[in-house]
Design a protein around this motif. Structure first.
Motif, PDB file in Angstrom:
ATOM      1  N   TYR A  67      21.837  85.299   6.391  1.00  0.00           N
ATOM      2  CA  TYR A  67      23.249  85.621   6.593  1.00  0.00           C
ATOM      3  C   TYR A  67      23.641  85.621   8.067  1.00  0.00           C
ATOM      4  CZ  TYR A  67      23.136  86.913   1.698  1.00  0.00           C
ATOM      5  OH  TYR A  67      23.008  86.875   0.334  1.00  0.00           O
ATOM      6  N   GLN A  68      22.744  85.120   8.936  1.00  0.00           N
ATOM      7  CA  GLN A  68      23.068  85.037  10.365  1.00  0.00           C
ATOM      8  C   GLN A  68      24.069  83.923  10.641  1.00  0.00           C
ATOM      9  OE1 GLN A  68      19.738  84.085  12.860  1.00  0.00           O
ATOM     10  NE2 GLN A  68      20.843  84.507  14.766  1.00  0.00           N
ATOM     11  N   LYS A  69      23.879  82.782   9.989  1.00  0.00           N
ATOM     12  CA  LYS A  69      24.758  81.637  10.190  1.00  0.00           C
ATOM     13  C   LYS A  69      25.995  81.761   9.303  1.00  0.00           C
ATOM     14  CE  LYS A  69      21.789  79.340  12.847  1.00  0.00           C
ATOM     15  NZ  LYS A  69      22.071  78.884  14.220  1.00  0.00           N
ATOM     16  N   THR A  70      27.059  81.095   9.703  1.00  0.00           N
ATOM     17  CA  THR A  70      28.324  81.204   8.977  1.00  0.00           C
ATOM     18  C   THR A  70      28.779  79.845   8.457  1.00  0.00           C
ATOM     19  OG1 THR A  70      29.697  80.844  10.941  1.00  0.00           O
ATOM     20  CG2 THR A  70      29.028  83.113  10.472  1.00  0.00           C
ATOM     21  N   LEU A  71      29.644  79.902   7.455  1.00  0.00           N
ATOM     22  CA  LEU A  71      30.281  78.694   6.959  1.00  0.00           C
ATOM     23  C   LEU A  71      31.487  78.314   7.799  1.00  0.00           C
ATOM     24  CD1 LEU A  71      30.204  79.551   3.150  1.00  0.00           C
ATOM     25  CD2 LEU A  71      28.803  77.831   4.291  1.00  0.00           C
ATOM     26  N   SER A  72      32.053  79.306   8.470  1.00  0.00           N
ATOM     27  CA  SER A  72      33.257  79.061   9.276  1.00  0.00           C
ATOM     28  C   SER A  72      33.215  79.919  10.528  1.00  0.00           C
ATOM     29  CB  SER A  72      34.523  79.384   8.463  1.00  0.00           C
ATOM     30  OG  SER A  72      34.448  80.680   7.900  1.00  0.00           O
ATOM     31  N   SER A  73      33.541  79.330  11.646  1.00  0.00           N
ATOM     32  CA  SER A  73      33.606  80.066  12.909  1.00  0.00           C
ATOM     33  C   SER A  73      34.842  80.961  12.917  1.00  0.00           C
ATOM     34  CB  SER A  73      33.663  79.090  14.085  1.00  0.00           C
ATOM     35  OG  SER A  73      34.911  78.397  14.080  1.00  0.00           O
ATOM     36  N   GLY A 184      36.912  74.213  -2.085  1.00  0.00           N
ATOM     37  CA  GLY A 184      38.240  73.631  -2.260  1.00  0.00           C
ATOM     38  C   GLY A 184      38.571  72.618  -1.175  1.00  0.00           C
ATOM     39  N   ARG A 185      37.568  72.243  -0.368  1.00  0.00           N
ATOM     40  CA  ARG A 185      37.711  71.253   0.703  1.00  0.00           C
ATOM     41  C   ARG A 185      36.287  70.942   1.184  1.00  0.00           C
ATOM     42  NH1 ARG A 185      38.305  76.144   2.624  1.00  0.00           N
ATOM     43  NH2 ARG A 185      36.986  76.727   4.387  1.00  0.00           N
ATOM     44  N   PRO A 186      36.082  69.887   1.951  1.00  0.00           N
ATOM     45  CA  PRO A 186      34.728  69.595   2.428  1.00  0.00           C
ATOM     46  C   PRO A 186      34.200  70.696   3.351  1.00  0.00           C
ATOM     47  CG  PRO A 186      36.160  67.678   2.682  1.00  0.00           C
ATOM     48  CD  PRO A 186      37.050  68.838   2.340  1.00  0.00           C
ATOM     49  N   PHE A 187      32.877  70.894   3.322  1.00  0.00           N
ATOM     50  CA  PHE A 187      32.253  71.739   4.336  1.00  0.00           C
ATOM     51  C   PHE A 187      32.423  71.044   5.675  1.00  0.00           C
ATOM     52  CE2 PHE A 187      28.403  72.535   6.947  1.00  0.00           C
ATOM     53  CZ  PHE A 187      28.686  73.857   7.270  1.00  0.00           C
ATOM     54  N   GLU A 188      32.857  71.797   6.679  1.00  0.00           N
ATOM     55  CA  GLU A 188      33.134  71.178   7.975  1.00  0.00           C
ATOM     56  C   GLU A 188      32.701  72.077   9.114  1.00  0.00           C
ATOM     57  OE1 GLU A 188      37.786  72.419   8.652  1.00  0.00           O
ATOM     58  OE2 GLU A 188      37.386  70.721   7.317  1.00  0.00           O
ATOM     59  N   ILE A 189      32.402  71.442  10.240  1.00  0.00           N
ATOM     60  CA  ILE A 189      32.059  72.177  11.463  1.00  0.00           C
ATOM     61  C   ILE A 189      32.863  71.584  12.615  1.00  0.00           C
ATOM     62  CG2 ILE A 189      29.736  72.718  10.637  1.00  0.00           C
ATOM     63  CD1 ILE A 189      28.650  70.538  12.446  1.00  0.00           C
ATOM     64  N   THR A 190      33.232  72.425  13.554  1.00  0.00           N
ATOM     65  CA  THR A 190      34.031  71.982  14.703  1.00  0.00           C
ATOM     66  C   THR A 190      33.278  72.285  15.995  1.00  0.00           C
ATOM     67  OG1 THR A 190      36.118  72.311  13.534  1.00  0.00           O
ATOM     68  CG2 THR A 190      36.217  72.266  15.929  1.00  0.00           C
ATOM     69  N   GLY A 191      33.240  71.313  16.882  1.00  0.00           N
ATOM     70  CA  GLY A 191      32.565  71.503  18.155  1.00  0.00           C
ATOM     71  C   GLY A 191      33.138  70.584  19.225  1.00  0.00           C
ATOM     72  N   ILE A 192      32.460  70.546  20.350  1.00  0.00           N
ATOM     73  CA  ILE A 192      32.865  69.734  21.494  1.00  0.00           C
ATOM     74  C   ILE A 192      31.890  68.578  21.653  1.00  0.00           C
ATOM     75  CG2 ILE A 192      33.392  69.727  23.949  1.00  0.00           C
ATOM     76  CD1 ILE A 192      35.200  71.560  22.362  1.00  0.00           C
ATOM     77  N   VAL A 193      32.427  67.384  21.854  1.00  0.00           N
ATOM     78  CA  VAL A 193      31.567  66.213  22.060  1.00  0.00           C
ATOM     79  C   VAL A 193      30.915  66.320  23.431  1.00  0.00           C
ATOM     80  CG1 VAL A 193      31.470  63.698  22.226  1.00  0.00           C
ATOM     81  CG2 VAL A 193      33.033  64.794  20.591  1.00  0.00           C
ATOM     82  N   GLU A 194      29.591  66.271  23.429  1.00  0.00           N
ATOM     83  CA  GLU A 194      28.859  66.393  24.684  1.00  0.00           C
ATOM     84  C   GLU A 194      28.011  65.149  24.922  1.00  0.00           C
ATOM     85  OE1 GLU A 194      26.569  69.925  24.057  1.00  0.00           O
ATOM     86  OE2 GLU A 194      25.042  68.894  22.867  1.00  0.00           O
ATOM     87  N   LYS A 195      27.606  64.966  26.166  1.00  0.00           N
ATOM     88  CA  LYS A 195      26.777  63.809  26.519  1.00  0.00           C
ATOM     89  C   LYS A 195      25.378  63.990  25.943  1.00  0.00           C
ATOM     90  CE  LYS A 195      29.128  62.342  30.763  1.00  0.00           C
ATOM     91  NZ  LYS A 195      29.514  61.015  30.245  1.00  0.00           N
ATOM     92  N   GLY A 196      24.871  62.918  25.341  1.00  0.00           N
ATOM     93  CA  GLY A 196      23.511  62.932  24.827  1.00  0.00           C
ATOM     94  C   GLY A 196      22.644  61.975  25.614  1.00  0.00           C
ATOM     95  N   ASP A 214      26.076  76.200  17.046  1.00  0.00           N
ATOM     96  CA  ASP A 214      24.896  76.971  16.663  1.00  0.00           C
ATOM     97  C   ASP A 214      25.172  78.015  15.584  1.00  0.00           C
ATOM     98  OD1 ASP A 214      23.408  75.528  18.423  1.00  0.00           O
ATOM     99  OD2 ASP A 214      23.408  77.038  20.013  1.00  0.00           O
ATOM    100  N   GLU A 215      26.409  78.500  15.476  1.00  0.00           N
ATOM    101  CA  GLU A 215      26.687  79.574  14.520  1.00  0.00           C
ATOM    102  C   GLU A 215      26.804  79.091  13.074  1.00  0.00           C
ATOM    103  OE1 GLU A 215      30.878  81.196  14.798  1.00  0.00           O
ATOM    104  OE2 GLU A 215      30.911  79.770  16.465  1.00  0.00           O
ATOM    105  N   TYR A 216      26.938  77.778  12.880  1.00  0.00           N
ATOM    106  CA  TYR A 216      27.151  77.258  11.531  1.00  0.00           C
ATOM    107  C   TYR A 216      25.850  77.159  10.729  1.00  0.00           C
ATOM    108  CZ  TYR A 216      31.877  75.660  12.848  1.00  0.00           C
ATOM    109  OH  TYR A 216      33.185  75.584  13.243  1.00  0.00           O
ATOM    110  N   VAL A 217      25.973  77.283   9.422  1.00  0.00           N
ATOM    111  CA  VAL A 217      24.858  77.017   8.520  1.00  0.00           C
ATOM    112  C   VAL A 217      24.382  75.581   8.736  1.00  0.00           C
ATOM    113  CG1 VAL A 217      24.169  76.789   6.097  1.00  0.00           C
ATOM    114  CG2 VAL A 217      25.709  78.636   6.781  1.00  0.00           C
ATOM    115  N   GLN A 218      23.071  75.375   8.819  1.00  0.00           N
ATOM    116  CA  GLN A 218      22.528  74.043   9.033  1.00  0.00           C
ATOM    117  C   GLN A 218      22.318  73.342   7.700  1.00  0.00           C
ATOM    118  OE1 GLN A 218      18.959  74.335  11.377  1.00  0.00           O
ATOM    119  NE2 GLN A 218      20.047  74.916  13.245  1.00  0.00           N
TER     120      GLN A 218
END
Length: 315
Positions: A67-73, A184-196, A214-218
């Motif tokens: 229960y550490q990770k979340t489905l939504s920030s 009721g919608r797709p599972f989604e995560i939001t973040g910032i595009v970073e250089k790889g 990092d906070e989202y369920v993997q």
């Protein structure tokens, strides 16, 4: 929507409100039912408020890592609640100290700061120290102030209760279609595009690397079909995408990463906010025998994705 950070007593609010209480992780079908009921009973001059907790009690009190990770920030929840017509979001920081509040203190002192006409909770709602009080206790305590309480039965899907716990399990298992049904919608995560490392570009499949997730369920490591929404000041842009979520064993990756290859897109998205929406599991993560084998599989992945989507451009 106004967001109020709550670490102890919420600020006094004299405007009459319909209050919905819950964790609201994922804002799934059950949460949506609570909000629908709130809209139905809300008077013309009243507000709709949500009392939502920041962390899951089983993580804070028992250290249960499931229960550490979340489905939504926090921002996800804020956006979804605003879209649902909520006027005030009380973001309550759930801590070990907050967990010591008695049922009487919670209702008579904390909720007593608000001018509540109606409280809406789901079946099985527990509150107060040791989670010793349930819906009957809430009805009794709220009744002392003339507040009506509505307890809604669990929303079910194929006769099974819709819950954040179940959805976490589905996401972790890569079962995105099933998760979408309960959300009721797709599972989604939001973040910032970073250089790889720009390896995807070298292989002919430039990908965006998603940071601050990092906070989202993997999800289960693998390749997924999905959609990437690129946030702009005005209209957002959407692209079908192949999403790689995992550890990248072929290139000796060590940490969990989410990368997305946007179909029919070229350009630079570094620093942009994007939302990755998982639609379908394509295949599990593999350790290929060299980069040539990886490239061949990536070409096949794109071919399969385009066939599913009905896109006539061939690789």
């Amino acid at each position: 929507m106004k967001t109020i950070e709550v670490t102890d007593l919420p600020p006094v609010n004299d405007r009459s409100t319909v209050l919905v209480i819950g964790k609201f992780d994922g804002l799934h079908l059950g949460h949506q039912q609570l909000l629908q009921e709130a809209r139905a009973v809300c008077g013309k001059d009243e507000e709709i408020s949500v009392f939502g907790f920041s962390e899951h009690p089983l993580w804070i009190l028992k250290g249960d890592k499931d229960y550490q990770k979340t489905l939504s920030s926090f921002q996800d929840r804020r956006d979804l609640l605003e879209q649902a017509g909520v006027d005030r979001y009380y973001h309550v920081y759930f801590t070990k100290e907050y967990a010591q509040i008695t049922p009487e203190q919670f209702v008579l002192e904390h909720l007593g700061q608000l001018t509540i006409s109606h409280i809406i909770v789901g079946e099985g709602f527990k509150f107060g120290k040791g989670r010793n009080a349930g819906t009957d206790g809430l009805i009794e305590l709220a009744g002392r102030h003339g507040i009506q309480v509505t307890v809604l039965p669990h929303v079910t899907f194929n006769s099974e209760k819709v819950s954040s716990t179940k959805i976490r399990s589905l996401v972790a298992g890569g079962q995105m279609e099933a998760a979408q049904g309960l959300l009721g919608r797709p599972f989604e995560i939001t973040g910032i595009v970073e250089k790889g490392e720009a390896l995807g570009r070298q292989l002919g499949f430039p990908t965006l690397n998603l940071g601050e997730i990092d906070e989202y369920v993997q999800p289960s490591p693998g390749v997924y079909l999905g959609v990437v929404e690129v946030h702009h000041d005005r209209a957002n842009a959407h692209y079908y995408s192949l999403i790689s979520a995992g550890y990248r064993p072929t290139v000796s990756g060590k940490s969990f990463k989410v990368e997305a290859y946007l179909l029919d897109f070229s350009g630079d998205l570094y620093g942009k906010t994007v939302t990755v929406k998982y639609l379908r599991f394509m295949r599990g993560e593999e350790n290929f025998d060299g980069l040539d084998a990886l490239i061949d599989q990536m070409k096949q992945d794109e071919k399969d994705a385009r066939a599913i989507l009905g896109l006539d451009h061939t690789v």
